[in-house]
Design an enzyme around this catalytic site. Structure first.
Site, mmCIF file in Angstrom:
data_model
loop_
_atom_site.group_PDB
_atom_site.id
_atom_site.type_symbol
_atom_site.label_atom_id
_atom_site.label_comp_id
_atom_site.label_asym_id
_atom_site.label_seq_id
_atom_site.Cartn_x
_atom_site.Cartn_y
_atom_site.Cartn_z
ATOM 1 N N LYS A 136 0.859 -1.182 0.000
ATOM 2 C CA LYS A 136 0.000 0.000 0.000
ATOM 3 C C LYS A 136 0.896 1.234 0.000
ATOM 4 C CE LYS A 136 -3.543 2.412 2.648
ATOM 5 N NZ LYS A 136 -4.509 2.327 3.753
ATOM 6 N N LYS A 163 -2.043 -1.591 -3.881
ATOM 7 C CA LYS A 163 -2.912 -0.427 -3.823
ATOM 8 C C LYS A 163 -2.081 0.831 -3.907
ATOM 9 C CE LYS A 163 -5.894 1.884 -0.622
ATOM 10 N NZ LYS A 163 -6.163 2.125 0.755
HETATM 11 C C1 PBG Z 1 -7.470 3.318 5.489
HETATM 12 C C2 PBG Z 1 -7.700 3.241 4.036
HETATM 13 C C3 PBG Z 1 -7.502 4.212 3.037
HETATM 14 C C4 PBG Z 1 -7.998 3.668 1.863
HETATM 15 C C5 PBG Z 1 -8.447 2.386 2.152
HETATM 16 N N1 PBG Z 1 -8.237 2.132 3.489
HETATM 17 C C6 PBG Z 1 -7.017 5.586 3.120
HETATM 18 C C7 PBG Z 1 -5.655 5.923 3.528
HETATM 19 O O1 PBG Z 1 -4.783 5.065 3.711
HETATM 20 O O2 PBG Z 1 -5.447 7.122 3.717
HETATM 21 C C8 PBG Z 1 -8.042 4.369 0.536
HETATM 22 C C9 PBG Z 1 -9.078 3.857 -0.411
HETATM 23 C C10 PBG Z 1 -9.369 4.737 -1.556
HETATM 24 O O3 PBG Z 1 -8.755 5.794 -1.783
HETATM 25 O O4 PBG Z 1 -10.279 4.363 -2.332
HETATM 26 N N2 PBG Z 1 -6.164 3.303 5.923
#
Ligand code: PBG
Length: 325
Positions: free
Chosen positions: A194, A247
């Protein structure tokens, strides 16, 4: 001369030559859950995506199940007044998402497959994914809280928990908590690679989780790295993750391919995130691209890169278009 065009001359021959196609079973739809009843409010930063109270989410899922859309990734959206610096409502017994999971499972049983996002950022008043210590985000004190949040969701009946906080050791901490509580077989979809991304902007508006100070770069991956993403996936698999994830997806197709190649026996999900979704929605809204065609192409590209499952805000419309064929 090689006659490549022979295989492109009609839609039938093109269909026969296709190597990649989308399947409704491979789509996972994110669902934002709020408290209350009869709530179905479009999220200002995300066209055609809604905040649903549990009853309205139930109604929507009932419609979607008829399209074959069975997989849902749940996010809780709570009022700011409930947030504190420890993210207490995230792991409290009978919290919003635990109630949502129970109710959806009561209604739909094994027809529906529930993934629950496990992270503190939507529940802390500082908007960070872990606990604050001085001016840093503390890794190790966050782990037990993430583990108890995952445990609550598992006890409520989630099929997968999906830890997204990017704390080191979070998958292992959750796996241990499951084993200690007799839930060793519980599944984990780890947000492994991520990346700290500008494309989460619309989502943070949706759950009001933008960090109050600093950014997420001390825990999410730096987009200039490749090896770290692969290593994160390897660590999550060894800590007991059943699925791993890349992601964002559209802008990280290379990472999807790399992780698929490195861990070919593992199941890989990819998350087409909010900002990537909105780029296409906005381009379509001014007539720059055809919306459905653009989403079909991008989602197929994510699959072609190596994703087994795709988390997408466009799941409903993709399901409709797949079912039409
Ligand atoms: C929570 C999380 C996030 C997303 C999914 N889970 C946001 C972040 O890390 O700031 C992003 C999902 C999206 O942008 O569609 N940590």
């Amino acid at each position: 001369m090689i006659r490549f065009r022979h295989l492109r001359s009609s839609s039938e021959i093109r269909d026969q030559s296709a190597e990649v196609s989308l399947d409704v079973n491979q789509l996972i739809m994110p669902v934002f859950i709020v408290e209350g009843e009869s709530q179905r409010n479009e999220i200002p930063s995300m066209k055609d995506v809604f905040h649903f109270s549990i009853d309205e989410a139930t109604r929507q899922i009932e419609i979607n199940l008829k399209k074959g859309l069975r997989k849902y990734l749940l996010f809780g959206v709570v009022d700011n007044s409930l947030k504190d610096n420890l993210g207490t409502v995230a792991y409290q017994h009978k919290g919003l998402i635990s109630r949502a999971i129970r109710e959806l499972k009561n209604n739909f049983g094994s027809e529906i497959i529930i993934f629950s996002d496990v992270c503190l950022c939507g529940y802390t008043n500082h908007g960070h994914c872990g606990l604050i210590s001085g001016n840093t985000i503390d890794n190790d004190s966050t782990l037990p809280l993430i583990a108890s949040m995952a445990l609550e969701h598992a006890l409520a009946g989630a099929d997968f928990v999906a830890p997204s906080a990017m704390m080191d050791g979070q998958v292992g901490a959750i796996r241990n908590a499951f084993i200690e509580n007799g839930l060793g077989k519980m599944r984990i979809m780890a947000y492994s690679a991520k990346y700290a991304s500008a494309f989460y902007g619309p989502f943070r508006d949706a759950v009001d989780s933008a960090p109050a100070f600093g950014d997420r770069k001390t825990y999410q991956l730096d987009y200039r790295t490749i090896k770290q993403g692969i290593e994160e996936a390897g660590a999550d698999i060894s800590e007991g993750a059943d699925w791993v994830m890349v992601k964002p997806a559209h802008t990280y197709l290379d990472m999807i391919r790399q992780i698929k190649s490195n861990f070919s026996n593992s199941t890989l999900a990819a998350y087409h995130v909010s900002g990537e979704y909105m780029l296409l929605k906005l381009a379509a809204s001014i007539g720059m691209v055809d919306e459905l065609q653009a989403f079909q192409e991008v989602t197929t590209a994510i699959k072609r890169a190596g994703a087994d499952y795709i988390i997408t805000y466009y799941a409903e419309k993709l399901a409709d278009s797949i079912n039409k064929n």
